[in-house]
Design a protein around this motif. Structure first.
Motif, PDB file in Angstrom:
ATOM      1  N   GLU A 266       6.790  16.020  11.004  1.00  0.00           N
ATOM      2  CA  GLU A 266       6.757  16.132   9.552  1.00  0.00           C
ATOM      3  C   GLU A 266       5.311  16.189   9.098  1.00  0.00           C
ATOM      4  O   GLU A 266       4.431  15.580   9.706  1.00  0.00           O
ATOM      5  N   GLY A 267       5.042  16.954   8.024  1.00  0.00           N
ATOM      6  CA  GLY A 267       3.684  17.064   7.488  1.00  0.00           C
ATOM      7  C   GLY A 267       3.088  15.702   7.176  1.00  0.00           C
ATOM      8  O   GLY A 267       3.798  14.760   6.836  1.00  0.00           O
ATOM      9  N   LEU A 268       1.752  15.615   7.259  1.00  0.00           N
ATOM     10  CA  LEU A 268       1.055  14.336   7.128  1.00  0.00           C
ATOM     11  C   LEU A 268       1.301  13.675   5.768  1.00  0.00           C
ATOM     12  O   LEU A 268       1.542  12.468   5.687  1.00  0.00           O
ATOM     13  N   ILE A 269       1.258  14.454   4.671  1.00  0.00           N
ATOM     14  CA  ILE A 269       1.384  13.870   3.325  1.00  0.00           C
ATOM     15  C   ILE A 269       2.773  13.266   3.098  1.00  0.00           C
ATOM     16  O   ILE A 269       2.881  12.083   2.737  1.00  0.00           O
ATOM     17  N   PRO A 270       3.894  14.020   3.296  1.00  0.00           N
ATOM     18  CA  PRO A 270       5.212  13.385   3.093  1.00  0.00           C
ATOM     19  C   PRO A 270       5.457  12.217   4.042  1.00  0.00           C
ATOM     20  O   PRO A 270       6.117  11.236   3.676  1.00  0.00           O
ATOM     21  N   LYS A 271       4.882  12.282   5.242  1.00  0.00           N
ATOM     22  CA  LYS A 271       5.059  11.179   6.199  1.00  0.00           C
ATOM     23  C   LYS A 271       4.381   9.911   5.682  1.00  0.00           C
ATOM     24  O   LYS A 271       4.944   8.809   5.741  1.00  0.00           O
ATOM     25  N   LEU A 272       3.163  10.076   5.141  1.00  0.00           N
ATOM     26  CA  LEU A 272       2.447   8.927   4.578  1.00  0.00           C
ATOM     27  C   LEU A 272       3.150   8.393   3.333  1.00  0.00           C
ATOM     28  O   LEU A 272       3.208   7.187   3.113  1.00  0.00           O
ATOM     29  N   GLN A 273       3.682   9.317   2.504  1.00  0.00           N
ATOM     30  CA  GLN A 273       4.392   8.890   1.291  1.00  0.00           C
ATOM     31  C   GLN A 273       5.529   7.946   1.656  1.00  0.00           C
ATOM     32  O   GLN A 273       5.718   6.890   1.047  1.00  0.00           O
ATOM     33  N   LYS A 274       6.300   8.308   2.691  1.00  0.00           N
ATOM     34  CA  LYS A 274       7.462   7.496   3.074  1.00  0.00           C
ATOM     35  C   LYS A 274       7.039   6.200   3.760  1.00  0.00           C
ATOM     36  O   LYS A 274       7.603   5.138   3.502  1.00  0.00           O
ATOM     37  N   SER A 275       6.055   6.275   4.651  1.00  0.00           N
ATOM     38  CA  SER A 275       5.740   5.107   5.484  1.00  0.00           C
ATOM     39  C   SER A 275       4.834   4.091   4.800  1.00  0.00           C
ATOM     40  O   SER A 275       4.909   2.905   5.081  1.00  0.00           O
ATOM     41  N   MET A 276       3.972   4.546   3.882  1.00  0.00           N
ATOM     42  CA  MET A 276       3.002   3.616   3.283  1.00  0.00           C
ATOM     43  C   MET A 276       2.981   3.647   1.757  1.00  0.00           C
ATOM     44  O   MET A 276       3.051   2.613   1.105  1.00  0.00           O
ATOM     45  N   LEU A 277       2.883   4.844   1.174  1.00  0.00           N
ATOM     46  CA  LEU A 277       2.564   4.930  -0.254  1.00  0.00           C
ATOM     47  C   LEU A 277       3.717   4.509  -1.158  1.00  0.00           C
ATOM     48  O   LEU A 277       3.503   4.109  -2.292  1.00  0.00           O
ATOM     49  N   ASN A 278       4.968   4.619  -0.681  1.00  0.00           N
ATOM     50  CA  ASN A 278       6.112   4.256  -1.520  1.00  0.00           C
ATOM     51  C   ASN A 278       6.458   2.775  -1.430  1.00  0.00           C
ATOM     52  O   ASN A 278       7.392   2.315  -2.063  1.00  0.00           O
ATOM     53  N   LYS A 279       5.710   2.032  -0.627  1.00  0.00           N
ATOM     54  CA  LYS A 279       6.022   0.608  -0.452  1.00  0.00           C
ATOM     55  C   LYS A 279       5.359  -0.238  -1.531  1.00  0.00           C
ATOM     56  O   LYS A 279       4.385   0.181  -2.151  1.00  0.00           O
ATOM     57  N   ASP A 280       5.899  -1.420  -1.730  1.00  0.00           N
ATOM     58  CA  ASP A 280       5.310  -2.369  -2.677  1.00  0.00           C
ATOM     59  C   ASP A 280       3.930  -2.763  -2.166  1.00  0.00           C
ATOM     60  O   ASP A 280       3.779  -3.238  -1.044  1.00  0.00           O
ATOM     61  N   ARG A 281       2.916  -2.567  -2.985  1.00  0.00           N
ATOM     62  CA  ARG A 281       1.533  -2.799  -2.556  1.00  0.00           C
ATOM     63  C   ARG A 281       1.328  -4.235  -2.074  1.00  0.00           C
ATOM     64  O   ARG A 281       0.632  -4.480  -1.097  1.00  0.00           O
ATOM     65  N   GLU A 282       1.960  -5.199  -2.773  1.00  0.00           N
ATOM     66  CA  GLU A 282       1.731  -6.603  -2.451  1.00  0.00           C
ATOM     67  C   GLU A 282       2.315  -6.981  -1.092  1.00  0.00           C
ATOM     68  O   GLU A 282       1.871  -7.926  -0.458  1.00  0.00           O
ATOM     69  N   SER A 283       3.337  -6.230  -0.630  1.00  0.00           N
ATOM     70  CA  SER A 283       3.974  -6.584   0.645  1.00  0.00           C
ATOM     71  C   SER A 283       3.254  -5.947   1.834  1.00  0.00           C
ATOM     72  O   SER A 283       3.632  -6.164   2.978  1.00  0.00           O
ATOM     73  N   MET A 284       2.215  -5.138   1.569  1.00  0.00           N
ATOM     74  CA  MET A 284       1.491  -4.478   2.665  1.00  0.00           C
ATOM     75  C   MET A 284       0.559  -5.455   3.366  1.00  0.00           C
ATOM     76  O   MET A 284       0.088  -6.413   2.759  1.00  0.00           O
ATOM     77  N   GLN A 285       0.305  -5.158   4.641  1.00  0.00           N
ATOM     78  CA  GLN A 285      -0.709  -5.934   5.357  1.00  0.00           C
ATOM     79  C   GLN A 285      -2.078  -5.599   4.756  1.00  0.00           C
ATOM     80  O   GLN A 285      -2.289  -4.485   4.265  1.00  0.00           O
ATOM     81  N   PRO A 286      -3.023  -6.554   4.794  1.00  0.00           N
ATOM     82  CA  PRO A 286      -4.311  -6.341   4.104  1.00  0.00           C
ATOM     83  C   PRO A 286      -5.021  -5.041   4.479  1.00  0.00           C
ATOM     84  O   PRO A 286      -5.546  -4.352   3.608  1.00  0.00           O
ATOM     85  N   HIS A 287      -5.035  -4.671   5.785  1.00  0.00           N
ATOM     86  CA  HIS A 287      -5.780  -3.465   6.177  1.00  0.00           C
ATOM     87  C   HIS A 287      -5.097  -2.191   5.678  1.00  0.00           C
ATOM     88  O   HIS A 287      -5.763  -1.208   5.336  1.00  0.00           O
ATOM     89  N   ILE A 288      -3.748  -2.208   5.582  1.00  0.00           N
ATOM     90  CA  ILE A 288      -3.033  -1.034   5.056  1.00  0.00           C
ATOM     91  C   ILE A 288      -3.231  -0.953   3.544  1.00  0.00           C
ATOM     92  O   ILE A 288      -3.417   0.130   2.981  1.00  0.00           O
ATOM     93  N   ARG A 289      -3.219  -2.126   2.869  1.00  0.00           N
ATOM     94  CA  ARG A 289      -3.447  -2.144   1.417  1.00  0.00           C
ATOM     95  C   ARG A 289      -4.831  -1.574   1.105  1.00  0.00           C
ATOM     96  O   ARG A 289      -4.998  -0.795   0.166  1.00  0.00           O
ATOM     97  N   ALA A 290      -5.832  -1.958   1.895  1.00  0.00           N
ATOM     98  CA  ALA A 290      -7.199  -1.470   1.669  1.00  0.00           C
ATOM     99  C   ALA A 290      -7.258   0.043   1.866  1.00  0.00           C
ATOM    100  O   ALA A 290      -7.929   0.754   1.100  1.00  0.00           O
ATOM    101  N   PHE A 291      -6.538   0.564   2.867  1.00  0.00           N
ATOM    102  CA  PHE A 291      -6.510   2.009   3.113  1.00  0.00           C
ATOM    103  C   PHE A 291      -5.875   2.752   1.934  1.00  0.00           C
ATOM    104  O   PHE A 291      -6.402   3.762   1.460  1.00  0.00           O
ATOM    105  N   VAL A 292      -4.737   2.235   1.433  1.00  0.00           N
ATOM    106  CA  VAL A 292      -4.045   2.889   0.308  1.00  0.00           C
ATOM    107  C   VAL A 292      -4.938   2.906  -0.935  1.00  0.00           C
ATOM    108  O   VAL A 292      -5.037   3.915  -1.636  1.00  0.00           O
TER     109      VAL A 292
END
Length: 797
Positions: A266-292
């Motif tokens: 799957e293309g990089l953008i839709p893959k990131l949207q599903k795996s990281m960007l659509n998640k609740d920011r507060e529930s992310m691990q600190p390093h993923i939150r910093a990346f987003v």
């Protein structure tokens, strides 16, 4: 017509219906309650007090309000009940005298980007009808002014069979005019992903070009991209053709075979949207939150200029005001504008809209605008927005249940809230309030104090009676009811400053202020004066600034303090190393789970429209782990025994000896520091109170590397006795070289500060200015602001 006067009438016997003037609770055992029995007077205001975690919410919300809701649901047909949430009967022996319960809790309103203050209170719906009737030029029906309705056009034909081989083809067309801006889809903002933060385009796929967490060279995620066959793995990304670039970034999910294994590319953008960007920011691990935060930027939509509406919806006006202008006004100004519309044909609509807007002003929310996103409201603001629909209600004999209604309120605003609660009571309603503030406890007709401690040390009724009786009692609440913090004699000296220049977020008016570092700084002011806008919107989010805001932590029954804080990871590794097995065995959500209950500890039986039943799993006895896993021991305990420990026990267990785990000890030490020593490590997050969740979040962030802590109302949900412990924690943070900036209304925190920044003088467009900077002693001496007046009264100056 003559009337006979009787003089021998005996006093009437009390009517049987008048004897039901109490709500009786007998043998309540929900969560940590220990066979609690109370009698609550109807048509009175009862306040429930006690330390955080003592069982107040368990009694009021999970027992009384929950049973009332369940019994109302049972009056509907089985068919309708199938569509409703199934509620189990609370753990209680007897509940008598219940009336319909309406709960107004602190739950944040949904953070859906399309939800606003206007849509949440029906004010928008009434405005849309108003503009569809009076707007010039006429644009369309009410839906044409809604940013949640898209314009649709369709046409086609269908064949009508008239029998005897006669058919007729008819053409039809359909159109609907909506108000949704097509560019931002009614969101008001457009998001943009910075591709430079995702990969280095000078490298090829074989040179590990990705800067995304988990996208490492040899991992399957990168192998699927590199070996998909769509690209030359040795070709630099910047040299891709137009088609290759599209496939790399946006290709739809496609099946590919790699080393004989069927996988999906799957293309990089839709893959990131599903795996990281659509998640609740507060529930992310600190390093993923910093990346987003680094990779995604949000900008105001250029086409609708943030109004969310089409050009046509914005061009239809009443006088010189469009619906976008009306929604952007402060509600108190909008109320005045609506009052000036004189049009007999829409009088009932104007009356209803006027009442709703006046309710906002009356409840102290006149500074909001209808286009404010509901997800940005604080817990206290959200609760008061929910109150609006009940203010003008003609219902009586209803039980209203409030969870800390004074939360987020400046001392100046608390009296107004008290008057609203008394008004609801005086209409003949029963008002039950969970509260910590002495000013709110003072208006109670009846007080129930739970405790004496929190968690397993609480769950009993320590006192029941009047406020005066509580003050004279020897309970924790009674002893602290008249506590008053003194202004500090000496304050710490700042080691530097954090300059804020030209701050104009929301209602701020080009604010210039220097926030001192190395000290405890309190930012205060009436609700809506611009405190959060200054602190969260204007302090640069640099490395080293750790913000702990009010967003609630989310968690299912499977989440617990050990999983949320990251404590379970070092524990699992220590168990695995000591026994020579895999760490995954020591997770109830992974390989070590009991196969019968899948690691839940209970078996759920779904009974359709009836309440489901949960029973303790017989195979694991509620321990959640497979029997073979419990044979492995560390420090003389198995994993289920470790998770059953309290934080205080765990701190001792991991400190020294064969069970010494420095990483785990640091985490439980922080949890003890914020006053959660009584929680068990494996207790489901769903059973924690609001105050406990807030402090658990604080404990987690205390481990972050940074020099500046920004805390948003940390006293939320805290008992008077717990506030002392919080002040001690803030002092320890400052003494260890950190800078602490606190947004707070609690006078004890203000008095304890080294420096106060007071915003005001009012709310909304009457605020947004710094009205005082200095020490608490100087503020008390000057009494130049509302905060100064109330702080001086509090400390007895």
């Amino acid at each position: 017509m003559s009337k006979v006067t009787r003089t021998d009438r005996q006093p009437a016997e009390p009517h049987a219906a008048d004897s039901h003037d109490l709500i009786r609770v007998h043998g309540a055992r929900e969560n940590n309650l220990k066979d609690v029995s109370v009698e609550l007077p109807k048509r009175r205001l009862t306040v429930f007090t006690g330390v955080s975690g003592s069982g107040k919410s368990s009694l009021v919300f999970d027992t009384i309000a929950a049973e009332s809701q369940r019994m109302i649901n049972e009056t509907y047909s089985a068919f309708l009940q199938g569509f409703m949430p199934t509620l189990a009967r609370p753990e209680v022996d007897v509940l008598e005298g219940l009336t319909t319960a309406i709960t107004v809790d602190q739950q944040r309103m949904g953070s859906d980007p399309r939800s606003t203050v206007g849509t949440a209170t029906d004010a928008n719906a009434m405005l849309r009808i108003l503009f569809s009737r009076l707007g010039k030029p006429y644009f369309g029906p009410p839906g044409a002014f809604s940013f949640n309705v898209a314009s649709v056009q369709a046409s086609g034909g269908f064949t009508v069979d008239r029998g005897a081989d006669k058919t007729k083809t008819e053409k039809v067309s359909f159109s609907r005019t909506g108000g949704m801006c097509t560019h931002c889809e009614g969101r008001g903002t457009v998001s943009d992903i910075d591709l430079a933060q995702l990969y280095d385009d000078s490298k090829s796929l074989s040179e590990d070009p990705f800067t995304i967490p988990t996208y490492t060279g040899g991992g399957w995620v990168v192998r699927v991209i590199a070996e998909s066959g769509f690209f030359d793995p040795d070709k630099p990304i910047r040299a891709y053709t137009k088609k290759e670039r599209h496939d790399f970034l946006y290709r739809e999910p496609t099946k590919v075979k790699i080393n004989g294994i069927n996988l999906t590319y799957e293309g990089l953008i839709p893959k990131l949207q599903k795996s990281m960007l659509n998640k609740d920011r507060e529930s992310m691990q600190p390093h993923i939150r910093a990346f987003v935060d680094r990779a995604v930027t949000f900008a105001t939509c250029p086409e609708c200029e943030g109004t969310r509406l089409t050009e046509g919806a914005r061009s239809s006006k009443i006088g010189k005001v469009s619906i976008a202008d009306a929604c952007a006004m402060e509600i108190r100004d909008l109320a005045e504008w609506v009052r000036g519309i004189d049009e007999p044909s829409v009088t009932p609509l104007l009356t209803a809209l006027q009442h709703t807007l006046d309710s906002f002003v009356e409840i102290g929310l006149g500074y909001l605008s209808l286009d404010r996103a509901s997800g940005t409201l604080s817990g206290g603001e959200a609760q008061r927005v929910k109150m609006i629909r009940h203010l003008g209600s003609s219902l009586t004999d209803v039980t209203y249940v409030f969870d800390e209604p004074t939360i987020g309120l400046h001392p100046h605003d608390i009296q107004r809230m008290n008057n609203l609660l008394l008004r609801l009571r005086d209409k003949g309603n029963t008002v039950l309030v969970v509260e910590h503030k002495p000013e709110a406890i003072a208006i109670a007709d009846h007080v129930v104090d739970l405790g004496p401690g929190a968690g397993t040390a609480g769950g009993t009724v320590c006192f029941e009676g009047t406020v005066e009786g509580l003050r004279a009692s020897d309970t924790v609440t009674g002893r602290h009811l008249d506590d008053r913090a003194a202004v500090k004699d000496t304050v710490r000296e700042a080691t530097g400053t954090l300059p804020v220049r030209g701050a104009k977020a929301n209602n701020l008016r080009e604010v210039d202020v220097d926030i001192p570092l190395g000290v405890l700084t309190v930012v205060t002011g009436v609700a809506g004066s611009g405190k959060s806008s200054l602190v969260h919107g204007s302090i640069p989010a640099e490395e080293g600034v750790i913000a702990v805001d009010q967003t609630p932590i989310r968690g299912s029954r499977r989440s617990n303090p050990a999983t949320y804080t990251g404590l379970l990871d070092p524990i699992r590794k220590a168990f695995a190393k000591a026994n020579g097995v895999k760490p995954a065995l020591f997770s109830a959500n992974s390989e070590g789970a009991c196969p019968t209950c899948n690691g839940a500890g209970v078996i759920y039986t779904d009974l359709g429209m009836m309440a489901g039943v949960s029973t303790t799993c017989e195979d694991c006895g509620g321990k959640r782990f497979d029997a073979s896993v419990l044979e492995y021991r560390f420090g003389g305990r198995d994993i289920s025994e470790v998770l059953a420990m309290s934080v205080a026990e765990a701190e001792e267990f991991f400190r020294e000896g064969e069970a010494r785990i420095p990483a785990a000890h640091r985490i439980v030490e922080r949890m003890a520091d914020v006053g959660l020593g009584y929680l068990t490590l494996g207790q489901p997050l769903t059973t924690l109170s609001g105050g406990e969740r807030q402090r658990l979040k604080l404990a987690t962030h205390m481990g972050d590397k940074g020099g500046v802590y920004v805390l948003d109302e940390p006293t939320t949900g805290l008992h008077l006795a717990d506030v002392e412990q919080l002040l001690g924690l803030l002092d320890r943070l400052v003494d260890s070289g950190k800078s602490v900036i606190v947004i707070e209304h609690h006078q004890a925190v203000m008095a304890h500060a080294d420096w106060i920044i007071d915003l005001g003088p009012g709310a909304g467009h009457d605020g947004g200015r710094v009205v005082f900077e200095g020490t608490p002693a100087e503020l008390v001496a000057a009494r130049s602001t509302l905060t100064g007046e109330h702080l001086a009264q509090y400390v007895g100056a």
